[in-house]
Design an enzyme around this catalytic site. Structure first.
Site, PDB file in Angstrom:
ATOM      1  N   SER A 138       0.819  -1.209   0.000  1.00 59.68           N
ATOM      2  CA  SER A 138       0.000   0.000   0.000  1.00 59.68           C
ATOM      3  C   SER A 138       0.856   1.264   0.000  1.00 59.68           C
ATOM      4  O   SER A 138       0.375   2.343  -0.339  1.00 59.68           O
ATOM      5  CB  SER A 138      -0.936   0.018   1.221  1.00 59.68           C
TER       6      SER A 138
ATOM      7  N   GLY B 213      -4.217  -1.956  -0.910  1.00 65.38           N
ATOM      8  CA  GLY B 213      -3.390  -1.660  -2.073  1.00 65.38           C
ATOM      9  C   GLY B 213      -3.209  -0.163  -2.256  1.00 65.38           C
ATOM     10  O   GLY B 213      -3.882   0.642  -1.607  1.00 65.38           O
TER      11      GLY B 213
ATOM     12  N   GLY C 158      -2.791   3.570  -4.573  1.00 64.33           N
ATOM     13  CA  GLY C 158      -3.420   4.251  -5.696  1.00 64.33           C
ATOM     14  C   GLY C 158      -4.745   4.915  -5.369  1.00 64.33           C
ATOM     15  O   GLY C 158      -5.248   4.855  -4.247  1.00 64.33           O
TER      16      GLY C 158
ATOM     17  N   CYS D  29      -9.299  -1.890   3.444  1.00 65.82           N
ATOM     18  CA  CYS D  29      -8.496  -0.766   2.967  1.00 65.82           C
ATOM     19  C   CYS D  29      -8.907  -0.359   1.545  1.00 65.82           C
ATOM     20  O   CYS D  29      -9.987   0.177   1.347  1.00 65.82           O
ATOM     21  CB  CYS D  29      -7.012  -1.118   3.064  1.00 65.82           C
ATOM     22  N   PHE D  30      -8.085  -0.609   0.543  1.00 63.65           N
ATOM     23  CA  PHE D  30      -8.446  -0.289  -0.829  1.00 63.65           C
ATOM     24  C   PHE D  30      -9.717  -1.035  -1.227  1.00 63.65           C
ATOM     25  O   PHE D  30     -10.557  -0.522  -1.969  1.00 63.65           O
ATOM     26  CB  PHE D  30      -7.293  -0.663  -1.761  1.00 63.65           C
TER      27      PHE D  30
ATOM     28  N   GLN E 115     -12.693   1.000  -0.213  1.00 62.63           N
ATOM     29  CA  GLN E 115     -12.949   2.118  -1.123  1.00 62.63           C
ATOM     30  C   GLN E 115     -13.607   1.628  -2.416  1.00 62.63           C
ATOM     31  O   GLN E 115     -14.553   2.254  -2.922  1.00 62.63           O
ATOM     32  CB  GLN E 115     -11.642   2.845  -1.417  1.00 62.63           C
TER      33      GLN E 115
ATOM     34  N   ASN F 236      -3.533   2.415   7.009  1.00 59.40           N
ATOM     35  CA  ASN F 236      -2.642   2.950   5.979  1.00 59.40           C
ATOM     36  C   ASN F 236      -3.489   3.335   4.779  1.00 59.40           C
ATOM     37  O   ASN F 236      -3.663   2.552   3.856  1.00 59.40           O
ATOM     38  CB  ASN F 236      -1.576   1.927   5.566  1.00 59.40           C
TER      39      ASN F 236
ATOM     40  N   GLY G 292      -4.819   6.933   2.288  1.00 59.21           N
ATOM     41  CA  GLY G 292      -4.873   8.356   1.997  1.00 59.21           C
ATOM     42  C   GLY G 292      -6.162   8.770   1.320  1.00 59.21           C
ATOM     43  O   GLY G 292      -6.390   9.954   1.084  1.00 59.21           O
ATOM     44  N   PHE G 293      -7.012   7.786   0.985  1.00 55.57           N
ATOM     45  CA  PHE G 293      -8.318   8.034   0.391  1.00 55.57           C
ATOM     46  C   PHE G 293      -9.390   7.433   1.294  1.00 55.57           C
ATOM     47  O   PHE G 293      -9.110   6.539   2.094  1.00 55.57           O
ATOM     48  CB  PHE G 293      -8.416   7.424  -1.011  1.00 55.57           C
TER      49      PHE G 293
ATOM     50  N   HIS H 151      -6.790  -2.329   8.839  1.00 57.28           N
ATOM     51  CA  HIS H 151      -6.140  -3.618   8.614  1.00 57.28           C
ATOM     52  C   HIS H 151      -6.387  -4.571   9.782  1.00 57.28           C
ATOM     53  O   HIS H 151      -5.645  -4.552  10.767  1.00 57.28           O
ATOM     54  CB  HIS H 151      -4.632  -3.422   8.428  1.00 57.28           C
TER      55      HIS H 151
ATOM     56  N   GLU I 192      -5.789  -7.691   9.906  1.00 59.30           N
ATOM     57  CA  GLU I 192      -4.741  -8.717  10.054  1.00 59.30           C
ATOM     58  C   GLU I 192      -3.632  -8.226  10.971  1.00 59.30           C
ATOM     59  O   GLU I 192      -3.014  -8.994  11.693  1.00 59.30           O
ATOM     60  CB  GLU I 192      -4.180  -9.116   8.686  1.00 59.30           C
TER      61      GLU I 192
END
Length: 405
Positions: A62, A249, A251, A277-278, A281, A319, A321-322, A378, A380
């Site tokens: 990430s 992940g 991006g 996480c990703f 989103q 972790n 940023g979006f 996260h 995990e």
């Protein structure tokens, strides 16, 4: 009789500090010493508030294209071992620390952190006032940055920083995903032998994630980010998977289309979904919600989150940023109707009310049961904390309910 011990002279070339320069895109500059490889690197400057787990941070995909500033002042004390890596390599674009450990001190250590950074070509800088740098990023927001051990002129480096890529608009999953599918077998334990089969899309997956599922009796088929619906449905000896998982992940989720279309097709078929996480989103965007970039993001292992379904507050590892944008004017405790069911906010960050989890539920006329869910953090948590490990159990229960197991 007396004896003497001769101490080898220090190598002047090794003891001499190598100057390094860090320049942010708004022009602020910091000077320090090289830590890791020599050269020059660019990325998005972000800060991580964890006091431990730096090896897991460095190897978390990430962080691809990001220069990580560690707020804990002393980094590298436990060296680097061969067990705690979360992926096949270090992914950070650069590394910033205040006071690196001179000698690692841990029975599991195999080599110093500085040596590992050099071997993997990661340019870093030490001796920086990371408190001042972090406060600057908190006030101004995450921004592009450059670190160089070959450039001494801040203005010259600044020009190259401003010419580097921004994180907004980048689709990066294809750069970090596995090249070939592989299987993590279920582990016999309290759950017994294999109970479920899950297709996990690798958007930057951490190794501990399929391990957490495997120890709960799940056989995990990790697929490349480019996997198609046919690839997903082929999992489980052609019978289709019991569940679909999307990993963390790097991006911008707004730059991603393929994985969203795949997820929508899976939701239409009623496949239980769990994303982190990703994956949270992308779940939001698949449900018709928007995403936006946070000013400086959440990164660390001490973020307080409330599970609104239980009222429990968890300390969690983050972790990102979006974040998912809840529709303007709709209270967080009100559902939003989607083509697949009712979307509700299941988790919120207690620091800033950012949406940290979503649930998709069946219509009330069908019992309103849980269909799919995701969280922004996260669970995990290889470096800890482990407050959110129950989410893997929730995924097991979801698949069991659907399967009638």
């Amino acid at each position: 009789m007396t004896s003497s011990v001769t101490t080898p002279l220090a190598d002047p070339a090794r003891s001499r500090p190598r100057p390094a320069l860090l320049v942010l895109e708004d022009g602020r500059a910091f000077r320090g010493e090289a830590f890791g490889a020599e050269g020059e690197t660019f990325g998005e400057a972000v800060f991580n508030t964890g006091m431990t787990g730096y090896q897991e941070t460095l190897t978390d995909p990430s962080y691809h294209r990001q220069v990580v500033v560690m707020t804990a002042p002393h980094i590298g004390n436990t060296g680097v071992n061969d067990e705690d890596a979360e992926s096949r390599r270090i992914w950070v674009a650069g590394y910033v620390v205040r006071d690196p450990a001179r000698v690692p001190s841990n029975w599991r250590s195999r080599r110093p952190l500085d040596e590992e950074l050099r071997e993997q070509g990661v340019v870093g800088i030490s001796g920086v006032d990371t408190r001042a740098l972090t406060r600057h990023l908190r006030e101004r927001g995450a921004m592009r940055v450059g670190i160089s051990t070959v450039e001494t002129d801040p203005e010259a480096l600044l020009d190259r920083v401003r010419g580097s890529a921004q994180m907004v608009g980048l689709e990066l999953a294809d750069e970090v995903t596995t090249s070939e599918a592989y299987v993590v077998p279920a582990r016999p334990g309290e759950w017994g032998e294999k109970r479920f089969t899950v297709a996990a899309l690798d958007l930057g997956i951490k190794s501990m994630t399929p391990a957490r599922m495997a120890e709960r009796g799940i056989e995990v088929h990790v697929l490349p980010a480019t996997a198609t619906l046919d690839d997903v449905l082929a999992v489980g000896d052609g019978a289709g998977p019991d569940g679909l998982f999307y990993s963390n992940g790097p991006g911008d989720p707004a730059a991603t289309t393929h994985q969203i279309e795949l997820l929508q097709a899976a939701l239409e078929r009623g496949v239980p979904y769990f994303g982190i996480c990703f994956g949270n989103q992308l779940f939001g965007r698949a449900l018709g919600l928007g995403t936006y970039k946070l000013t400086y993001g959440h990164r660390g292992i001490n973020q307080p989150v409330m599970d609104r379904t239980t009222g429990k507050v968890e300390v969690t590892a983050h972790n990102h940023g979006f974040a998912v944008a809840w529709p303007e004017g709709v209270p967080l405790d009100h559902p939003v109707q989607t083509p697949y069911g009712s979307a509700v906010v299941s988790h919120v960050c207690l620091n800033d009310d950012v949406v940290e989890g979503l649930e998709l539920r069946a219509p009330d006329s069908e019992g309103g049961g849980l269909l799919s869910f995701s969280v922004q953090y996260h669970p995990e948590a290889a470096a800890g904390p482990h407050d959110a490990a129950y989410l893997f159990d929730r995924f097991v229960t979801l698949m069991a309910d659907r399967k009638g197991a």
